[in-house]
Design a protein around this motif. Structure first.
Motif, PDB file in Angstrom:
ATOM      1  N   LEU A  34     -29.230  15.366  47.493  1.00 25.01           N
ATOM      2  CA  LEU A  34     -28.732  14.006  47.116  1.00 25.01           C
ATOM      3  C   LEU A  34     -27.200  13.710  47.432  1.00 25.01           C
ATOM      4  N   TYR A  35     -26.531  14.841  47.064  1.00 23.49           N
ATOM      5  CA  TYR A  35     -25.101  14.595  47.215  1.00 23.49           C
ATOM      6  C   TYR A  35     -24.614  14.095  48.704  1.00 23.49           C
ATOM      7  N   PRO A  36     -24.842  14.817  49.745  1.00 26.88           N
ATOM      8  CA  PRO A  36     -24.303  14.471  51.201  1.00 26.88           C
ATOM      9  C   PRO A  36     -24.930  12.941  51.413  1.00 26.88           C
ATOM     10  N   VAL A  37     -26.203  12.551  50.969  1.00 23.88           N
ATOM     11  CA  VAL A  37     -26.881  11.451  51.231  1.00 23.88           C
ATOM     12  C   VAL A  37     -26.053  10.445  50.536  1.00 23.88           C
ATOM     13  N   ILE A  38     -25.762  10.448  49.204  1.00 22.03           N
ATOM     14  CA  ILE A  38     -25.038   9.481  48.536  1.00 22.03           C
ATOM     15  C   ILE A  38     -23.754   9.347  48.931  1.00 22.03           C
ATOM     16  N   ILE A  39     -23.001  10.402  49.087  1.00 20.92           N
ATOM     17  CA  ILE A  39     -21.471  10.237  49.335  1.00 20.92           C
ATOM     18  C   ILE A  39     -21.430   9.479  50.714  1.00 20.92           C
ATOM     19  N   ARG A  40     -22.160   9.741  51.758  1.00 15.59           N
ATOM     20  CA  ARG A  40     -22.155   9.149  53.061  1.00 15.59           C
ATOM     21  C   ARG A  40     -22.143   7.486  52.629  1.00 15.59           C
ATOM     22  N   ARG A  41     -22.765   7.129  51.695  1.00 12.91           N
ATOM     23  CA  ARG A  41     -22.616   5.798  51.441  1.00 12.91           C
ATOM     24  C   ARG A  41     -21.367   5.099  50.910  1.00 12.91           C
ATOM     25  N   MET A  42     -20.813   6.103  49.941  1.00 12.64           N
ATOM     26  CA  MET A  42     -19.521   5.967  49.216  1.00 12.64           C
ATOM     27  C   MET A  42     -18.418   6.046  50.099  1.00 12.64           C
ATOM     28  N   VAL A  43     -18.304   6.840  50.839  1.00  6.78           N
ATOM     29  CA  VAL A  43     -16.798   7.253  51.487  1.00  6.78           C
ATOM     30  C   VAL A  43     -16.827   6.500  52.842  1.00  6.78           C
ATOM     31  N   TYR A  83     -35.664   7.449  46.484  1.00  5.52           N
ATOM     32  CA  TYR A  83     -34.439   7.668  46.458  1.00  5.52           C
ATOM     33  C   TYR A  83     -33.818   7.771  48.024  1.00  5.52           C
ATOM     34  N   VAL A  84     -34.588   8.430  48.555  1.00  4.06           N
ATOM     35  CA  VAL A  84     -34.175   8.878  50.145  1.00  4.06           C
ATOM     36  C   VAL A  84     -35.217   8.107  51.162  1.00  4.06           C
ATOM     37  N   VAL A  85     -34.748   7.496  52.102  1.00  3.35           N
ATOM     38  CA  VAL A  85     -35.206   6.747  53.079  1.00  3.35           C
ATOM     39  C   VAL A  85     -35.220   7.867  54.423  1.00  3.35           C
ATOM     40  N   PRO A  86     -36.349   8.043  55.176  1.00  2.00           N
ATOM     41  CA  PRO A  86     -36.090   8.847  56.463  1.00  2.00           C
ATOM     42  C   PRO A  86     -35.843   8.047  57.511  1.00  2.00           C
ATOM     43  N   LEU A  87     -35.052   8.434  58.315  1.00  2.00           N
ATOM     44  CA  LEU A  87     -34.780   7.820  59.681  1.00  2.00           C
ATOM     45  C   LEU A  87     -34.817   8.499  60.813  1.00  2.00           C
ATOM     46  N   THR A  88     -34.964   7.981  62.000  1.00  2.00           N
ATOM     47  CA  THR A  88     -34.930   8.705  63.110  1.00  2.00           C
ATOM     48  C   THR A  88     -34.066   7.945  64.013  1.00  2.00           C
ATOM     49  N   ASP A  89     -32.824   8.802  64.700  1.00  4.35           N
ATOM     50  CA  ASP A  89     -31.919   8.232  65.624  1.00  4.35           C
ATOM     51  C   ASP A  89     -32.357   8.168  67.043  1.00  4.35           C
ATOM     52  N   SER A  90     -31.327   7.840  67.704  1.00  3.81           N
ATOM     53  CA  SER A  90     -31.812   7.511  69.297  1.00  3.81           C
ATOM     54  C   SER A  90     -32.103   8.868  69.978  1.00  3.81           C
ATOM     55  N   ASP A  91     -31.552   9.912  69.375  1.00  2.00           N
ATOM     56  CA  ASP A  91     -31.985  11.256  69.894  1.00  2.00           C
ATOM     57  C   ASP A  91     -33.420  11.989  69.436  1.00  2.00           C
ATOM     58  N   GLY A  92     -33.828  11.244  68.490  1.00  3.68           N
ATOM     59  CA  GLY A  92     -35.073  11.803  67.953  1.00  3.68           C
ATOM     60  C   GLY A  92     -34.859  12.464  66.839  1.00  3.68           C
ATOM     61  N   THR A  93     -33.715  12.832  66.198  1.00  7.51           N
ATOM     62  CA  THR A  93     -33.473  13.596  65.120  1.00  7.51           C
ATOM     63  C   THR A  93     -33.654  12.791  63.772  1.00  7.51           C
ATOM     64  N   ARG A  94     -34.326  13.578  62.883  1.00  8.05           N
ATOM     65  CA  ARG A  94     -34.830  13.030  61.660  1.00  8.05           C
ATOM     66  C   ARG A  94     -33.535  12.896  60.809  1.00  8.05           C
ATOM     67  N   ARG A  95     -33.165  11.928  59.961  1.00  5.62           N
ATOM     68  CA  ARG A  95     -31.885  12.139  59.181  1.00  5.62           C
ATOM     69  C   ARG A  95     -32.513  11.054  57.778  1.00  5.62           C
ATOM     70  N   TYR A  96     -31.696  11.273  57.011  1.00  6.90           N
ATOM     71  CA  TYR A  96     -31.693  10.698  55.640  1.00  6.90           C
ATOM     72  C   TYR A  96     -30.803   9.866  55.175  1.00  6.90           C
ATOM     73  N   SER A  97     -31.277   8.613  54.506  1.00  8.38           N
ATOM     74  CA  SER A  97     -30.480   7.812  53.871  1.00  8.38           C
ATOM     75  C   SER A  97     -30.721   7.432  52.484  1.00  8.38           C
ATOM     76  N   PHE A  98     -29.585   7.322  51.489  1.00  6.93           N
ATOM     77  CA  PHE A  98     -29.777   6.846  50.245  1.00  6.93           C
ATOM     78  C   PHE A  98     -30.250   5.480  50.291  1.00  6.93           C
ATOM     79  N   ASN A  99     -31.330   5.102  49.429  1.00  3.72           N
ATOM     80  CA  ASN A  99     -32.034   3.874  49.182  1.00  3.72           C
ATOM     81  C   ASN A  99     -30.857   2.888  48.580  1.00  3.72           C
ATOM     82  N   GLN A 100     -30.658   1.790  49.236  1.00  3.12           N
ATOM     83  CA  GLN A 100     -29.826   0.753  48.767  1.00  3.12           C
ATOM     84  C   GLN A 100     -30.378   0.176  47.612  1.00  3.12           C
TER      85      GLN A 100
END
Length: 288
Positions: A34-43, A83-100
């Protein structure tokens, strides 16, 4: 080939044996994710970088004694609970975002440090057979910093309850919860009892010890940039737990003048300002 060379170079900086700080302040897989996913939104500086990917999470886990399987299980559960929303970027890499939609929980934790006068009393009422719903609501109240006062009754300092109500509403449990704001309590004996409930003397001891352990870990001399950044991420998650999640939201007048939290926050701001490039470089390099 260049990709694998880069990963091998980065992994050379991984601590072979868990540091004493990690033994003293172990993170659960859920907390580590959770920490990297949350801090990505806060910093703000991280907002322009990619969302958190599995590579960074596995690197942090590997240096912390947490298995890759435990990380993936934590991700699955965080996705299932919203709490976490999965995403796929333009390279096809799976990433994770904190749910707004869950940001109200973060705001509630941040507001604890305002130490405003007043308290919120929460009472819930369920039928005997509704144990799963009762348990879910009880854990949600704890997540927002409430402490048990009596059976089915919890107390917290003065917080903005909008985030709590939003989460409870999304769970379909709003009709079972009653919140009673108590803006003014002038009885010194009652205030003393509430301070005891939150164990303020024990809290002071914990914060002072944490301060020494924390800066010994992140401020160790002669660390490679990748290792300092890695430690800042791990210790940042612990810092969040100790200084935000655990922090009682009770009025400032219930606290000793020597209460150490504000000083610890200022020291950390100074340390982060001096080492911010290591923090950002670690996220950028491990996040591909």
């Amino acid at each position: 080939m260049e990709y694998y060379t880069k990963i091998i170079h980065i992994m050379k900086g991984v601590t072979k044996e868990p540091h004493r700080f990690i033994d003293l302040y172990p993170l659960s897989p859920r907390e580590l994710v959770l920490y990297p996913v949350i801090i990505r939104r806060m910093v703000p500086e991280l907002a322009g970088m990619r969302e958190t990917g599995i590579q960074l999470l596995l690197d942090l886990a590997g240096a912390s004694g947490i298995s890759a399987g435990a990380v993936r299980t934590a991700l699955s559960r965080l996705k299932a609970t919203g709490y976490v929303v999965p995403l796929t970027d333009s390279d096809g890499t799976r990433r994770y975002s904190f749910n707004q939609a869950k940001m109200g929980l973060i705001s509630a934790h941040l507001s604890r440090n305002l130490k405003q006068d007043g308290f919120i009393v929460a009472v819930y009422s369920f039928s005997r057979e509704d144990e799963a719903e009762r348990s879910a609501l009880r854990e949600t109240l704890k997540d927002f910093g409430f402490r048990k006062l009596a059976q089915n009754t919890y107390i917290n300092g003065w917080i903005d309850t909008a985030g709590l109500l939003s989460v409870v509403r999304s769970m379909g449990l709003e009709r079972y919860l009653y919140l009673f704001p108590c803006r003014e309590i002038d009885d010194p004996n009652l205030l003393g009892k509430i301070a005891e409930l939150f164990d303020i003397p024990g809290r002071i001891v914990r914060l002072r010890k944490f301060r020494d352990d924390y800066f010994s870990f992140v401020g160790e001399q002669d660390l490679a940039e990748v290792e300092r950044g890695r430690r800042m991420f791990y210790a940042g998650a612990v810092f969040w737990n100790v200084c935000m999640m655990e922090e009682p939201s009770i009025p400032a007048r219930c606290l000793d003048e020597e209460y150490p939290l504000s000083g610890l926050l200022r020291e950390n701001d100074v340390f982060f300002a001096a080492n911010r490039e290591s923090f950002f470089a670690y996220y950028r390099n491990l996040n591909g």
